[in-house]
Write a protein that holds these residues in place. Structure first.
Motif, short mmCIF file in Angstrom:
data_model
loop_
_atom_site.label_atom_id
_atom_site.label_comp_id
_atom_site.label_asym_id
_atom_site.label_seq_id
_atom_site.Cartn_x
_atom_site.Cartn_y
_atom_site.Cartn_z
N ILE A 242 0.83 -1.20 0.00
CA ILE A 242 0.00 0.00 0.00
C ILE A 242 0.86 1.25 0.00
O ILE A 242 0.59 2.20 -0.72
N ASP A 243 1.89 1.26 0.84
CA ASP A 243 2.78 2.42 0.95
C ASP A 243 4.22 1.94 1.02
O ASP A 243 4.73 1.63 2.10
N PRO A 244 4.91 1.86 -0.11
CA PRO A 244 6.29 1.35 -0.13
C PRO A 244 7.29 2.26 0.57
O PRO A 244 8.44 1.89 0.75
N ASN A 245 6.85 3.44 1.00
CA ASN A 245 7.73 4.36 1.71
C ASN A 245 7.35 4.51 3.19
O ASN A 245 7.73 5.49 3.83
N HIS A 246 6.61 3.56 3.72
CA HIS A 246 6.22 3.61 5.13
C HIS A 246 7.44 3.21 5.96
O HIS A 246 7.87 2.07 5.96
N MET A 247 8.00 4.20 6.66
CA MET A 247 9.28 3.99 7.36
C MET A 247 9.23 2.85 8.38
O MET A 247 10.14 2.04 8.45
N LYS A 248 8.18 2.81 9.18
CA LYS A 248 8.11 1.77 10.21
C LYS A 248 7.96 0.39 9.57
O LYS A 248 8.59 -0.57 10.01
N ARG B 194 16.08 4.62 5.93
CA ARG B 194 16.98 5.70 6.38
C ARG B 194 16.92 6.88 5.43
O ARG B 194 17.01 8.04 5.84
N SER B 195 16.74 6.62 4.13
CA SER B 195 16.67 7.71 3.16
C SER B 195 15.43 8.58 3.38
O SER B 195 15.39 9.72 2.94
N LEU B 196 14.44 8.04 4.07
CA LEU B 196 13.19 8.76 4.33
C LEU B 196 13.15 9.39 5.71
O LEU B 196 12.38 10.32 5.95
N ALA B 197 13.95 8.88 6.64
CA ALA B 197 13.90 9.33 8.03
C ALA B 197 14.57 10.70 8.19
O ALA B 197 15.62 10.96 7.60
N PRO B 198 13.98 11.56 8.99
CA PRO B 198 14.59 12.87 9.24
C PRO B 198 15.95 12.72 9.94
O PRO B 198 16.08 11.93 10.87
N ASP B 199 16.92 13.47 9.47
CA ASP B 199 18.26 13.43 10.06
C ASP B 199 18.20 13.81 11.54
O ASP B 199 17.40 14.65 11.94
N GLY B 200 19.05 13.17 12.32
CA GLY B 200 19.19 13.51 13.71
C GLY B 200 18.14 12.93 14.64
O GLY B 200 18.20 13.14 15.85
N ALA C 29 20.81 -2.41 -2.80
CA ALA C 29 21.14 -1.83 -1.50
C ALA C 29 21.72 -0.43 -1.66
O ALA C 29 21.40 0.46 -0.88
N ALA C 30 22.55 -0.24 -2.66
CA ALA C 30 23.14 1.08 -2.85
C ALA C 30 22.08 2.11 -3.23
O ALA C 30 22.20 3.28 -2.92
N ALA C 31 21.02 1.65 -3.87
CA ALA C 31 19.94 2.55 -4.27
C ALA C 31 18.88 2.70 -3.19
O ALA C 31 17.92 3.42 -3.36
N GLY C 32 19.05 1.96 -2.08
CA GLY C 32 18.07 2.05 -1.00
C GLY C 32 16.80 1.29 -1.28
O GLY C 32 15.73 1.64 -0.82
N LYS C 33 16.90 0.19 -2.04
CA LYS C 33 15.75 -0.62 -2.34
C LYS C 33 15.99 -2.03 -1.82
O LYS C 33 17.12 -2.50 -1.81
N PRO C 34 14.93 -2.73 -1.41
CA PRO C 34 15.10 -4.11 -0.96
C PRO C 34 15.65 -4.98 -2.07
O PRO C 34 15.43 -4.71 -3.25
N ALA C 35 16.38 -6.02 -1.69
CA ALA C 35 16.89 -6.97 -2.67
C ALA C 35 15.71 -7.57 -3.44
O ALA C 35 14.60 -7.68 -2.92
#
Length: 85
Positions: free
Chosen positions: A3-9, A35-41, A68-74
Protein backbone atom coordinates in the motif's frame (compact mmCIF):
# COMPACT_ATOMS: atom_id res chain seq x y z
CA UNK A 1 4.52 -2.01 1.91
CA UNK A 2 2.25 -2.89 -0.99
CA UNK A 3 0.00 0.00 0.00
CA UNK A 4 2.78 2.42 0.95
CA UNK A 5 6.29 1.35 -0.13
CA UNK A 6 7.73 4.36 1.71
CA UNK A 7 6.22 3.61 5.13
CA UNK A 8 9.28 3.99 7.36
CA UNK A 9 8.11 1.77 10.21
CA UNK A 10 7.00 -1.00 7.82
CA UNK A 11 10.39 -0.82 6.09
CA UNK A 12 12.19 -1.01 9.44
CA UNK A 13 10.09 -4.00 10.54
CA UNK A 14 10.57 -5.76 7.20
CA UNK A 15 14.32 -5.24 7.58
CA UNK A 16 14.19 -6.72 11.06
CA UNK A 17 12.27 -9.76 9.80
CA UNK A 18 14.78 -10.25 6.97
CA UNK A 19 17.72 -9.96 9.38
CA UNK A 20 16.13 -12.50 11.74
CA UNK A 21 15.91 -15.02 8.90
CA UNK A 22 19.59 -14.38 8.12
CA UNK A 23 18.95 -12.39 4.95
CA UNK A 24 21.28 -9.48 5.62
CA UNK A 25 21.12 -8.33 1.99
CA UNK A 26 17.34 -7.86 2.10
CA UNK A 27 17.54 -6.27 5.55
CA UNK A 28 20.13 -3.81 4.30
CA UNK A 29 17.92 -2.81 1.37
CA UNK A 30 14.90 -2.19 3.58
CA UNK A 31 16.89 -0.27 6.18
CA UNK A 32 18.74 1.90 3.66
CA UNK A 33 15.41 2.78 2.05
CA UNK A 34 13.90 3.64 5.43
CA UNK A 35 16.98 5.70 6.38
CA UNK A 36 16.67 7.71 3.16
CA UNK A 37 13.19 8.76 4.33
CA UNK A 38 13.90 9.33 8.03
CA UNK A 39 14.59 12.87 9.24
CA UNK A 40 18.26 13.43 10.06
CA UNK A 41 19.19 13.51 13.71
CA UNK A 42 16.16 11.58 14.95
CA UNK A 43 16.33 8.56 17.21
CA UNK A 44 14.66 6.56 14.43
CA UNK A 45 17.40 7.54 11.96
CA UNK A 46 20.14 6.66 14.47
CA UNK A 47 18.54 3.27 15.08
CA UNK A 48 18.42 2.60 11.35
CA UNK A 49 22.09 3.57 11.02
CA UNK A 50 22.98 1.02 13.69
CA UNK A 51 20.86 -1.62 11.94
CA UNK A 52 22.52 -0.83 8.60
CA UNK A 53 25.95 -1.27 10.19
CA UNK A 54 24.87 -4.65 11.62
CA UNK A 55 23.56 -5.83 8.24
CA UNK A 56 26.74 -4.73 6.46
CA UNK A 57 28.83 -6.57 9.06
CA UNK A 58 26.80 -9.73 8.43
CA UNK A 59 27.49 -9.68 4.67
CA UNK A 60 30.51 -11.45 3.19
CA UNK A 61 33.51 -9.15 2.75
CA UNK A 62 33.09 -6.82 -0.21
CA UNK A 63 29.50 -7.86 -0.90
CA UNK A 64 27.04 -5.12 -1.88
CA UNK A 65 23.64 -6.57 -2.66
CA UNK A 66 21.82 -5.40 -5.76
CA UNK A 67 19.51 -2.54 -4.86
CA UNK A 68 21.14 -1.83 -1.50
CA UNK A 69 23.14 1.08 -2.85
CA UNK A 70 19.94 2.55 -4.27
CA UNK A 71 18.07 2.05 -1.00
CA UNK A 72 15.75 -0.62 -2.34
CA UNK A 73 15.10 -4.11 -0.96
CA UNK A 74 16.89 -6.97 -2.67
CA UNK A 75 14.91 -8.50 -5.54
CA UNK A 76 14.32 -11.69 -3.56
CA UNK A 77 13.05 -9.87 -0.47
CA UNK A 78 9.69 -10.90 0.90
CA UNK A 79 7.42 -9.41 3.52
CA UNK A 80 6.86 -11.48 6.64
CA UNK A 81 3.26 -12.76 6.85
CA UNK A 82 2.54 -10.70 9.95
CA UNK A 83 3.56 -7.53 8.12
CA UNK A 84 1.76 -8.18 4.85
CA UNK A 85 -1.36 -6.13 4.23
Amino acid sequence: LQIDPNHMKALALAGGAAFERNDAAAALGYWIHARSLAPDGTEFARGLEMSIASARAALPAGAVPAGAAAGKPAANATVAPGLAG
